[in-house]
Design a protein around this motif. Structure first.
Motif, mmCIF file in Angstrom:
data_model
loop_
_atom_site.group_PDB
_atom_site.id
_atom_site.type_symbol
_atom_site.label_atom_id
_atom_site.label_comp_id
_atom_site.label_asym_id
_atom_site.label_seq_id
_atom_site.Cartn_x
_atom_site.Cartn_y
_atom_site.Cartn_z
ATOM 1 N N HIS A 64 -3.348 -86.370 -15.357
ATOM 2 C CA HIS A 64 -2.632 -86.301 -16.637
ATOM 3 C C HIS A 64 -3.153 -87.358 -17.602
ATOM 4 N N ARG A 65 -4.441 -87.523 -17.612
ATOM 5 C CA ARG A 65 -5.128 -88.449 -18.511
ATOM 6 C C ARG A 65 -6.350 -87.768 -19.100
ATOM 7 N N ASN A 66 -6.798 -88.269 -20.237
ATOM 8 C CA ASN A 66 -8.027 -87.770 -20.832
ATOM 9 C C ASN A 66 -9.175 -87.984 -19.848
ATOM 10 N N PRO A 67 -9.807 -86.916 -19.339
ATOM 11 C CA PRO A 67 -10.814 -87.071 -18.280
ATOM 12 C C PRO A 67 -12.193 -87.468 -18.787
ATOM 13 N N TYR A 68 -12.453 -87.297 -20.072
ATOM 14 C CA TYR A 68 -13.830 -87.419 -20.546
ATOM 15 C C TYR A 68 -14.407 -88.839 -20.484
ATOM 16 N N PRO A 69 -13.614 -89.904 -20.647
ATOM 17 C CA PRO A 69 -14.201 -91.229 -20.422
ATOM 18 C C PRO A 69 -14.753 -91.390 -19.000
ATOM 19 N N LEU A 70 -14.021 -90.881 -17.998
ATOM 20 C CA LEU A 70 -14.500 -90.944 -16.617
ATOM 21 C C LEU A 70 -15.732 -90.058 -16.441
ATOM 22 N N VAL A 71 -15.698 -88.836 -16.996
ATOM 23 C CA VAL A 71 -16.826 -87.915 -16.887
ATOM 24 C C VAL A 71 -18.067 -88.536 -17.505
ATOM 25 N N TRP A 72 -17.911 -89.144 -18.665
ATOM 26 C CA TRP A 72 -19.049 -89.745 -19.362
ATOM 27 C C TRP A 72 -19.650 -90.889 -18.549
ATOM 28 N N ARG A 73 -18.794 -91.739 -17.986
ATOM 29 C CA ARG A 73 -19.291 -92.856 -17.180
ATOM 30 C C ARG A 73 -20.038 -92.352 -15.942
ATOM 31 N N CYS A 74 -19.506 -91.327 -15.306
ATOM 32 C CA CYS A 74 -20.162 -90.792 -14.106
ATOM 33 C C CYS A 74 -21.499 -90.142 -14.456
ATOM 34 N N LEU A 75 -21.547 -89.442 -15.586
ATOM 35 C CA LEU A 75 -22.813 -88.830 -16.012
ATOM 36 C C LEU A 75 -23.860 -89.888 -16.305
#
Length: 424
Positions: free
Chosen positions: A244-255
């Motif tokens: 239930h959080r904006n996932p894109y900061p995590l996605v961006w860091r992992c990419l």
């Protein structure tokens, strides 16, 4: 003395510079060198050395870390493992469903080439699962030598629990020190990633032109487009539903930290040390990710499921085999299970295409021609597939860990802000 001081200052400045910035510089330098000096093959050696070092250290790293963590008695096989396995399997299935839908929306026929050859071609899902189970009980030394991560995990868990029961404190301390030493070796290798990326980019740019993609451009576009949909829409949506959080900061860091190197190494095994380093930077539990990351490199195969489904349906469309949507959904399930066994089969996901084609009565000789097409476009397809697979390993390991933090009332990392915020 002046030369020594110069190199010391250069090394200090190199180490202080962001790794991502250094890798981007390696990308640019590798591209320029390939265009200016296309026949300087020795530059590609840097890439071979980098990938070789990662592949060499990864099996030892997994074996030592898992065994040490279990021997210390600190590893807790709690709900995080159940959640991360569920996320791995769910997203792999969703990826195969998206691939089936994409194949129905954009049905393709492909120009078949000469049949590819292989020593091991699984003929059914039963054989795939048999290979998977046999890999568990393979010789532990052979598993290390052949980078069989299912076998490595199996024996590391067995030996770790055995050490926990009978090993002395000094032995456990030795295992912990060995794990720290191997981890330090990994940090040294990753620190040299810019030179490895430079060599890999040089090799790709100087030896692979765009002409080979003219006949298969639409197929390649469908494969890559579907994988991007999974990477930027499906996987983030699953993370959002979980945290239930904006996932894109995590996605961006992992990419940035995992996907970039995976794209160029084209090896999930080689990227295991990179993923573990990324998990450490995300503040995750070492006892957890030392097991979940190598496990993910085996069963979290979103890209492989996309490849199997799309290539199989393209083959069916080419030879005129009618495929109803129900059969295609069964193919999704088959692709999910087959993708989990891809790492235990020589040739990876492409050699599982004949097995999926057999579901529609397509002969092995025709199916292997499709495999041949896969090898032609593999320069791009396999890079994107590995990037998707490897990035997902870190994303879902972090998601499972952060979910437990939420349940325990712990504060999530600062970059995972309110779900309504879309800034990255």
């Amino acid at each position: 003395m002046k030369i020594t001081r110069f190199f010391k200052k250069a090394a200090d400045r190199y180490n202080r510079t962001s790794l991502i910035l250094r890798i981007l510089c390696g990308l640019i330098v590798g591209t320029v060198l390939a265009l200016v000096f296309p026949k300087a093959a020795w530059i590609a050696t840097f890439g071979d050395l980098f990938v070789g070092a990662l592949k060499a250290i990864a099996p030892v790293l997994v074996f030592v870390l898992v065994m040490s963590a279990l021997a210390q008695g600190t590893s807790k096989l709690d709900k995080r493992f159940g959640l991360v396995i569920w996320l791995y399997m769910l997203t792999t299935f969703l990826a195969s469903v998206i691939a089936v839908i994409a194949s129905f929306l954009f049905p393709l026929q492909i120009v078949l080439t000469d049949a590819a050859t292989a020593d091991t071609i699984p003929q059914g899902i039963g054989e795939v699962m048999h290979n998977l189970l046999m890999n568990c009980v393979s010789n532990p030394v052979g598993a290390l030598v052949n980078a069989n991560y299912i076998g490595i995990l199996f024996w590391a868990v067995i030996l770790g629990f055995a050490m926990k029961r009978i090993a002395s404190d000094s032995t456990k301390l030795f295992l912990a020190n060995a794990a720290d030493a191997v981890s330090q070796c990994v940090r040294w290798i990753i620190n040299l990633a810019p030179f490895g990326i430079m060599g890999l980019v040089y090799s790709n740019v100087s030896t692979n032109g765009l002409a080979i993609f003219t006949h298969y451009g639409k197929l390649l576009l469908l494969l890559v487009g579907t994988m991007l949909v999974v990477a930027f829409i499906v996987d983030p949506f699953v993370i959002f539903l979980t945290l239930h959080r904006n996932p894109y900061p995590l996605v961006w860091r992992c990419l940035k930290n995992s996907g970039l190197t995976a794209f160029f190494t084209r090896s999930s095994a080689a990227n295991i040390p990179v993923n573990m380093n990324t998990c450490e930077r995300l503040g995750l539990d070492k006892d957890f990710y030392s097991v979940s990351i190598p496990l993910g490199s085996t069963i979290n195969m979103d890209g492989a499921a996309v490849t199997i489904a799309i290539m199989t349906l393209a083959c069916a469309h080419t030879v005129g085999v009618p495929v109803d949507f129900g059969s295609a959904l069964v193919l999704s399930l088959l692709s999910t299970l087959a993708a989990c066994g891809a790492s235990g089969v020589a040739g990876g996901s492409l050699l599982l295409i004949p097995m999926a084609c057999s579901m529609f009565g397509i002969g092995n000789d025709i199916a292997m021609q499709v495999v041949g097409v896969g090898f032609i476009i593999g320069v791009v397809q396999d890079s994107v597939e590995t990037c998707l697979n490897s990035t997902g390993d870190v994303e879902f390991t972090a998601t499972a860990e952060y979910r437990q933090w939420q349940k325990q009332g712990q504060e999530l990392p600062y970059f995972l802000g309110d779900a309504r915020r879309l800034d990255i």
